[in-house]
Design an enzyme around this catalytic site. Structure first.
Site, PDB file in Angstrom:
ATOM      1  N   HIS A 144       0.825  -1.224   0.000  1.00 32.46           N
ATOM      2  CA  HIS A 144       0.000   0.000   0.000  1.00 32.46           C
ATOM      3  C   HIS A 144       0.858   1.273   0.000  1.00 32.46           C
ATOM      4  O   HIS A 144       0.356   2.358  -0.247  1.00 32.46           O
ATOM      5  CB  HIS A 144      -1.044  -0.011   1.128  1.00 32.46           C
ATOM      6  CG  HIS A 144      -0.512   0.169   2.520  1.00 32.46           C
ATOM      7  ND1 HIS A 144      -1.339   0.477   3.583  1.00 32.46           N
ATOM      8  CD2 HIS A 144       0.724   0.062   3.045  1.00 32.46           C
ATOM      9  CE1 HIS A 144      -0.611   0.558   4.675  1.00 32.46           C
ATOM     10  NE2 HIS A 144       0.630   0.309   4.390  1.00 32.46           N
TER      11      HIS A 144
HETATM   12  C1  LIG Z   1       5.106   0.162   6.170  1.00 32.23           C
HETATM   13  S1  LIG Z   1       6.507  -0.702   6.648  1.00 32.23           S
HETATM   14  C2  LIG Z   1       5.787  -2.306   6.958  1.00 32.23           C
HETATM   15  C3  LIG Z   1       6.612  -3.139   7.877  1.00 32.23           C
HETATM   16  C4  LIG Z   1       5.973  -4.462   8.277  1.00 32.23           C
HETATM   17  N1  LIG Z   1       5.704  -5.298   7.139  1.00 32.23           N
HETATM   18  C5  LIG Z   1       4.725  -4.243   9.099  1.00 32.23           C
HETATM   19  O1  LIG Z   1       3.646  -4.635   8.665  1.00 32.23           O
HETATM   20  O2  LIG Z   1       4.841  -3.709  10.208  1.00 32.23           O
HETATM   21  C6  LIG Z   1       7.397  -0.917   5.176  1.00 32.23           C
HETATM   22  C7  LIG Z   1       8.724  -1.617   5.361  1.00 32.23           C
HETATM   23  O3  LIG Z   1       9.332  -1.759   4.075  1.00 32.23           O
HETATM   24  C8  LIG Z   1      10.739  -1.699   4.219  1.00 32.23           C
HETATM   25  N2  LIG Z   1      11.239  -1.395   2.881  1.00 32.23           N
HETATM   26  C9  LIG Z   1      11.048  -0.258   2.175  1.00 32.23           C
HETATM   27  N3  LIG Z   1      11.596  -0.361   0.950  1.00 32.23           N
HETATM   28  C10 LIG Z   1      12.126  -1.601   0.878  1.00 32.23           C
HETATM   29  C11 LIG Z   1      12.824  -2.309  -0.162  1.00 32.23           C
HETATM   30  N4  LIG Z   1      13.036  -1.732  -1.349  1.00 32.23           N
HETATM   31  N5  LIG Z   1      13.225  -3.583   0.084  1.00 32.23           N
HETATM   32  C12 LIG Z   1      13.001  -4.153   1.297  1.00 32.23           C
HETATM   33  N6  LIG Z   1      12.334  -3.535   2.323  1.00 32.23           N
HETATM   34  C13 LIG Z   1      11.913  -2.280   2.100  1.00 32.23           C
HETATM   35  C14 LIG Z   1      10.916  -0.607   5.271  1.00 32.23           C
HETATM   36  O4  LIG Z   1      12.166  -0.676   5.912  1.00 32.23           O
HETATM   37  C15 LIG Z   1       9.733  -0.884   6.210  1.00 32.23           C
HETATM   38  O5  LIG Z   1      10.124  -1.702   7.278  1.00 32.23           O
END
Ligand SMILES: C[S@@+](CC[C@H](N)C(=O)[O-])C[C@H]1O[C@@H](n2cnc3c(N)ncnc32)[C@H](O)[C@@H]1O
Length: 341
Positions: free
Chosen positions: A249
């Protein structure tokens, strides 16, 4: 103020809505000052409170007068305050931890809502417009904001992750690859709930630095592997289930398609991609999801989606739509399946 002279009901309602920002600012400032943590079980004087939170006594007195009007703290005698149930809920150790969730959205979040009209007009993420960079690049350079974000997510996760783990369609002996799983709260819940399952966490270096210690040491460690990396570029192979919770999202359709196509390429035939998100529905009571939809636009150019939107995304990524496989509170487990060879 002007409210008192508004005779038109709609005018009064719309004015009332426009002042919602004041209540948000009041609660946020109370958390920033750490007021709830500075009041214990006994009433406290204004002087002691001002000294504990490092504020001027006169301005704090005025702020406390306003807070009590919201039912946050009660005044007991002149310049003496005690907790109410609402102020107690703002303590760092309160059940469900709303203070941690309020801190999750730091100054950056506050600025973004002021740019809503810009994002609606242009479709551009307010974060990008204001900071000239993506939110995760910003967190890389602002560790404190990044850590507060991850901490806030963990507070929410404590409630919902055990439910997701319970509902996850996974069998003993399978490997779950979680993409963008933050500090690993969900993966920990999955490994605890399914003792024969192994897990791989794909995350940024920064998030992995603060990964849940229970995954690094102790009995879960031998079933856990961290994979520092960018899931928009590549994801590790060998998973039976590719799990992505509340991350698609944040992204526009093109970014989601890159990530889903990476799963299709890396996963064996017949593997499942399980996306965990709240769904946009047509119900009139869906204000929270509709708000979140715009929040995602502001933060990262993302969006909330309907079940049909997900079915279309999966189709475009070369995956088949497997339907809704479970629910966890407001979240739905939406499944896609990689094609047979
Ligand atoms: C909104 S958070 C959701 C975290 C977890 N899934 C939750 O539901 O609490 C989005 C996560 O995506 C990770 N993230 C962002 N870009 C990324 C990428 N290109 N590859 C891997 N992780 C990524 C961020 O570090 C963050 O922890």
């Amino acid at each position: 103020m002007a409210m008192a002279v508004m005779r038109d009901k709609a005018a009064a309602e719309v004015f009332e809505l426009s002042t919602g920002v004041h209540a948000s600012a009041v609660v946020r400032a109370a958390v920033q000052l750490g007021l709830a943590d500075a009041v214990g079980d006994e009433p406290v004087t204004l002087e002691a409170l001002a000294s504990a939170v490092g504020a001027r006594q006169d301005t704090l007195g005025r702020f406390m007068r306003l807070l009590t009007a919201y039912g946050i703290f009660a005044e007991v005698g002149e310049d003496r305050y005690e907790h109410t149930p609402t102020s107690r809920a703002l303590r760092s150790d309160a059940p469900d931890g709303p203070a941690g969730i309020i801190r999750l959205g730091g100054d950056w979040n506050w600025i973004l809502w002021g740019l809503l009209a810009h994002s609606v007009r242009t479709g551009e993420s307010a974060f990008q417009a204001h900071y000239g960079q993506d939110i995760f690049a910003y967190f890389d350079q602002n560790r404190q904001a990044g850590d507060a974000f991850q901490h806030g997510l963990s507070v929410v996760a404590r409630r919902e992750d055990p439910l997701v783990a319970e509902a996850l369609p996974v069998k003993e002996g399978e490997c779950v690859v979680e993409l963008a799983g933050g500090k690993g709260n969900l993966l920990r819940a999955v490994l605890e709930r399914h003792p024969g399952v192994t897990g791989v966490l794909v995350e940024t270096e920064q998030a992995l630095d603060t990964v849940d210690p229970a995954l690094r040491e102790g009995p879960l460690a031998e079933r856990f592997r961290a994979f520092p990396g960018d899931c928009q570029t590549a994801v590790p192979g060998g998973g039976d289930v590719y799990l992505i919770k509340q991350t698609l999202h944040m992204w526009d359709d093109e970014t989601c398609l890159r990530v889903l196509a990476n799963c299709r390429r890396a996963a064996p035939p017949g593997a499942r991609v399980v996306v965990v998100e709240q769904l946009l529905t047509d119900g009139p009571a869906e204000r929270r999801t509709r708000l979140m939809d715009l929040h995602m636009l502001l933060v990262a150019g993302g969006r909330e989606r309907t079940e049909k939107d997900f079915a279309e995304l999966f189709h475009r990524a070369g995956l088949s739509f497997g339907g809704i496989r479970g629910e966890a509170g407001d979240l739905r487990l939406i499944e896609a399946v990689t094609p047979e060879a």
